[in-house]
Design a protein around this motif. Sequence first.
Motif, PDB file in Angstrom:
ATOM      1  N   ASP A   9      11.979  -4.684  13.790  1.00  0.00           N
ATOM      2  CA  ASP A   9      11.214  -4.267  12.610  1.00  0.00           C
ATOM      3  C   ASP A   9      12.243  -4.117  11.488  1.00  0.00           C
ATOM      4  N   THR A  10      12.361  -5.140  10.622  1.00  0.00           N
ATOM      5  CA  THR A  10      13.449  -5.127   9.629  1.00  0.00           C
ATOM      6  C   THR A  10      13.223  -4.067   8.550  1.00  0.00           C
ATOM      7  N   GLY A  11      11.971  -3.622   8.380  1.00  0.00           N
ATOM      8  CA  GLY A  11      11.705  -2.557   7.423  1.00  0.00           C
ATOM      9  C   GLY A  11      12.489  -1.296   7.780  1.00  0.00           C
ATOM     10  N   LEU A  12      12.732  -1.104   9.099  1.00  0.00           N
ATOM     11  CA  LEU A  12      13.466   0.092   9.538  1.00  0.00           C
ATOM     12  C   LEU A  12      14.896   0.102   9.008  1.00  0.00           C
ATOM     13  N   ILE A  23      15.309   0.586  -3.156  1.00  0.00           N
ATOM     14  CA  ILE A  23      16.667   0.077  -2.855  1.00  0.00           C
ATOM     15  C   ILE A  23      16.637  -1.337  -2.254  1.00  0.00           C
ATOM     16  N   SER A  24      15.462  -1.747  -1.725  1.00  0.00           N
ATOM     17  CA  SER A  24      15.385  -3.091  -1.140  1.00  0.00           C
ATOM     18  C   SER A  24      15.378  -4.183  -2.216  1.00  0.00           C
ATOM     19  N   ALA A  25      15.268  -3.779  -3.481  1.00  0.00           N
ATOM     20  CA  ALA A  25      15.336  -4.771  -4.565  1.00  0.00           C
ATOM     21  C   ALA A  25      16.782  -5.108  -4.934  1.00  0.00           C
ATOM     22  N   GLY A  57      -0.498  -4.492   8.965  1.00  0.00           N
ATOM     23  CA  GLY A  57      -0.616  -4.595  10.417  1.00  0.00           C
ATOM     24  C   GLY A  57       0.440  -5.517  11.007  1.00  0.00           C
ATOM     25  N   LYS A  58       1.390  -5.939  10.179  1.00  0.00           N
ATOM     26  CA  LYS A  58       2.392  -6.906  10.673  1.00  0.00           C
ATOM     27  C   LYS A  58       3.260  -6.343  11.794  1.00  0.00           C
ATOM     28  N   GLY A  59       3.565  -5.046  11.732  1.00  0.00           N
ATOM     29  CA  GLY A  59       4.413  -4.436  12.759  1.00  0.00           C
ATOM     30  C   GLY A  59       3.708  -4.417  14.108  1.00  0.00           C
ATOM     31  N   ARG A 106       6.096  -3.924  -6.819  1.00  0.00           N
ATOM     32  CA  ARG A 106       7.569  -3.909  -6.778  1.00  0.00           C
ATOM     33  C   ARG A 106       8.096  -4.972  -5.824  1.00  0.00           C
ATOM     34  N   ASP A 107       7.488  -5.072  -4.622  1.00  0.00           N
ATOM     35  CA  ASP A 107       7.972  -6.029  -3.614  1.00  0.00           C
ATOM     36  C   ASP A 107       7.763  -7.470  -4.071  1.00  0.00           C
ATOM     37  N   SER A 108       6.685  -7.724  -4.831  1.00  0.00           N
ATOM     38  CA  SER A 108       6.394  -9.099  -5.246  1.00  0.00           C
ATOM     39  C   SER A 108       7.167  -9.487  -6.500  1.00  0.00           C
ATOM     40  N   ALA A 145       1.496   0.037  -6.079  1.00  0.00           N
ATOM     41  CA  ALA A 145       2.789   0.075  -6.765  1.00  0.00           C
ATOM     42  C   ALA A 145       3.845  -0.638  -5.929  1.00  0.00           C
ATOM     43  N   ARG A 146       3.796  -0.424  -4.599  1.00  0.00           N
ATOM     44  CA  ARG A 146       4.776  -1.040  -3.699  1.00  0.00           C
ATOM     45  C   ARG A 146       4.591  -2.560  -3.653  1.00  0.00           C
ATOM     46  N   ASP A 147       3.326  -3.013  -3.620  1.00  0.00           N
ATOM     47  CA  ASP A 147       3.038  -4.456  -3.649  1.00  0.00           C
ATOM     48  C   ASP A 147       3.659  -5.066  -4.899  1.00  0.00           C
ATOM     49  N   ARG A 192      23.027  -8.713  10.217  1.00  0.00           N
ATOM     50  CA  ARG A 192      22.414  -8.021  11.365  1.00  0.00           C
ATOM     51  C   ARG A 192      21.068  -8.678  11.737  1.00  0.00           C
ATOM     52  N   GLN A 193      20.298  -9.036  10.715  1.00  0.00           N
ATOM     53  CA  GLN A 193      18.985  -9.642  10.973  1.00  0.00           C
ATOM     54  C   GLN A 193      19.138 -11.072  11.473  1.00  0.00           C
ATOM     55  N   GLN A 194      20.096 -11.807  10.862  1.00  0.00           N
ATOM     56  CA  GLN A 194      20.253 -13.211  11.274  1.00  0.00           C
ATOM     57  C   GLN A 194      20.826 -13.318  12.678  1.00  0.00           C
ATOM     58  N   LEU A 199      12.046   8.639   9.000  1.00  0.00           N
ATOM     59  CA  LEU A 199      12.130   7.239   8.538  1.00  0.00           C
ATOM     60  C   LEU A 199      10.825   6.802   7.890  1.00  0.00           C
ATOM     61  N   ARG A 200       9.716   7.365   8.356  1.00  0.00           N
ATOM     62  CA  ARG A 200       8.395   6.939   7.881  1.00  0.00           C
ATOM     63  C   ARG A 200       7.779   7.921   6.874  1.00  0.00           C
ATOM     64  N   SER A 201       8.554   8.899   6.444  1.00  0.00           N
ATOM     65  CA  SER A 201       8.017   9.869   5.483  1.00  0.00           C
ATOM     66  C   SER A 201       7.842   9.211   4.111  1.00  0.00           C
ATOM     67  N   GLY A 240       8.853  -8.369   8.583  1.00  0.00           N
ATOM     68  CA  GLY A 240       9.377  -7.853   7.326  1.00  0.00           C
ATOM     69  C   GLY A 240       8.693  -8.475   6.130  1.00  0.00           C
ATOM     70  N   ARG A 241       9.500  -8.755   5.100  1.00  0.00           N
ATOM     71  CA  ARG A 241       8.959  -9.336   3.867  1.00  0.00           C
ATOM     72  C   ARG A 241       9.478 -10.749   3.638  1.00  0.00           C
ATOM     73  N   ASP A 242      10.695 -11.010   4.150  1.00  0.00           N
ATOM     74  CA  ASP A 242      11.378 -12.268   3.797  1.00  0.00           C
ATOM     75  C   ASP A 242      11.897 -12.988   5.031  1.00  0.00           C
ATOM     76  N   ILE A 243      11.274 -12.758   6.175  1.00  0.00           N
ATOM     77  CA  ILE A 243      11.796 -13.361   7.415  1.00  0.00           C
ATOM     78  C   ILE A 243      11.613 -14.883   7.369  1.00  0.00           C
ATOM     79  N   GLY A 244      10.410 -15.325   7.038  1.00  0.00           N
ATOM     80  CA  GLY A 244      10.147 -16.769   7.013  1.00  0.00           C
ATOM     81  C   GLY A 244      10.788 -17.476   5.825  1.00  0.00           C
TER      82      GLY A 244
HETATM   83  O1  CDP Z   1       4.913  -1.644   6.235  1.00  0.00           O
HETATM   84  P1  CDP Z   1       5.577  -0.807   5.199  1.00  0.00           P
HETATM   85  O2  CDP Z   1       5.655  -1.491   3.889  1.00  0.00           O
HETATM   86  O3  CDP Z   1       5.038   0.561   5.071  1.00  0.00           O
HETATM   87  O4  CDP Z   1       7.075  -0.562   5.560  1.00  0.00           O
HETATM   88  P2  CDP Z   1       8.263  -1.444   6.062  1.00  0.00           P
HETATM   89  O5  CDP Z   1       7.843  -2.785   6.507  1.00  0.00           O
HETATM   90  O6  CDP Z   1       8.959  -0.541   7.018  1.00  0.00           O
HETATM   91  O7  CDP Z   1       9.211  -1.671   4.777  1.00  0.00           O
HETATM   92  C1  CDP Z   1       9.760  -0.607   4.018  1.00  0.00           C
HETATM   93  C2  CDP Z   1      10.286  -1.170   2.683  1.00  0.00           C
HETATM   94  O8  CDP Z   1      11.401  -2.032   2.925  1.00  0.00           O
HETATM   95  C3  CDP Z   1       9.241  -2.002   1.931  1.00  0.00           C
HETATM   96  O9  CDP Z   1       8.750  -1.316   0.816  1.00  0.00           O
HETATM   97  C4  CDP Z   1       9.974  -3.250   1.481  1.00  0.00           C
HETATM   98  O10 CDP Z   1      10.209  -3.210   0.107  1.00  0.00           O
HETATM   99  C5  CDP Z   1      11.316  -3.225   2.176  1.00  0.00           C
HETATM  100  N1  CDP Z   1      11.533  -4.390   3.058  1.00  0.00           N
HETATM  101  C6  CDP Z   1      12.118  -5.513   2.521  1.00  0.00           C
HETATM  102  O11 CDP Z   1      12.393  -5.559   1.334  1.00  0.00           O
HETATM  103  N2  CDP Z   1      12.399  -6.596   3.306  1.00  0.00           N
HETATM  104  C7  CDP Z   1      12.108  -6.578   4.614  1.00  0.00           C
HETATM  105  N3  CDP Z   1      12.431  -7.648   5.359  1.00  0.00           N
HETATM  106  C8  CDP Z   1      11.496  -5.458   5.183  1.00  0.00           C
HETATM  107  C9  CDP Z   1      11.210  -4.365   4.379  1.00  0.00           C
END
Ligand code: CDP
Length: 214
Positions: free
Chosen positions: A31-34, A84-86, A13-15, A166-168, A162-164, A97-99, A72-74, A112-116
């Motif tokens: 939305d940096t995930g985009l 690829i984000s790894a 629900g972060k978005g 990989r991301d962690s 699986a995504r959790d 671009r983000q900074q 983008l959301r498929s 996102g995942r690493d903003i803070g």
């Molecule tokens: O909310 P959801 O995970 O569905 O998607 P998202 O926030 O759009 O992120 C898509 C993918 O990008 C995630 O699986 C993350 O691995 C990656 N991501 C990241 O590595 N760093 C960010 N700042 C944002 C997204």
Amino acid sequence: MPVIAVDGPAASGKGTIARAIARELGLPHMDTGLLYRAVALKLWRWGGDPSSEFEALRACHELGLDPEDPELRSEPVSKIASSISAYPSVRTALLARQQEFAGQPGGAVLDGRDIGSVIAPDADVKLFVTASAEVRAQRRLRELLQRGMKAHYEDVLADIQARDARDSAREVAPLKRAPDAILLDTSELDVDEAITEALRLVREKLGATAQSQP
Ligand code: CDP
């Protein structure tokens, strides 16, 4: 003007929360995930190989982004984005671009995942939004069904887990709560409650910061 970092796992629900904070405080939102999804989509359309860091990096150059593009959301693009984000070189290519967005004079909200932790370590407010994997899978399932896609709860849950993982587990910028991030668990909250609570936390933190400044 404040910089607000909103991080958390998939479908937490972060978005929605970040957009609501931005609207309420009149701040621009990213939305940096985009960005990662845009790289993934480009690679997918090219027929590129997501297991090649070199090809993923090539997809970062001259990256166009149409946030309204439904692809983008498929699911295939979500999976490629997560892998690829790894890659360290991909993360570096998307960093400036983000900074720049975070550094604009009027303040900004980024999610996102690493903003803070990486993009804006000095952010005025850091929220870490989470919820149980089961609740997140229910939300993602509802979202997919509403968009007319076929999906099953078990598959969606397995994908989120699986995504959790990989991301962690990745070495660069893993999904991790920054020590100074405020935890917001939305497992038991509906959308309106989650937004209300997030706004309360943000205002409280901004108020406390203003008071502690001379
Ligand atoms: O909310 P959801 O995970 O569905 O998607 P998202 O926030 O759009 O992120 C898509 C993918 O990008 C995630 O699986 C993350 O691995 C990656 N991501 C990241 O590595 N760093 C960010 N700042 C944002 C997204």
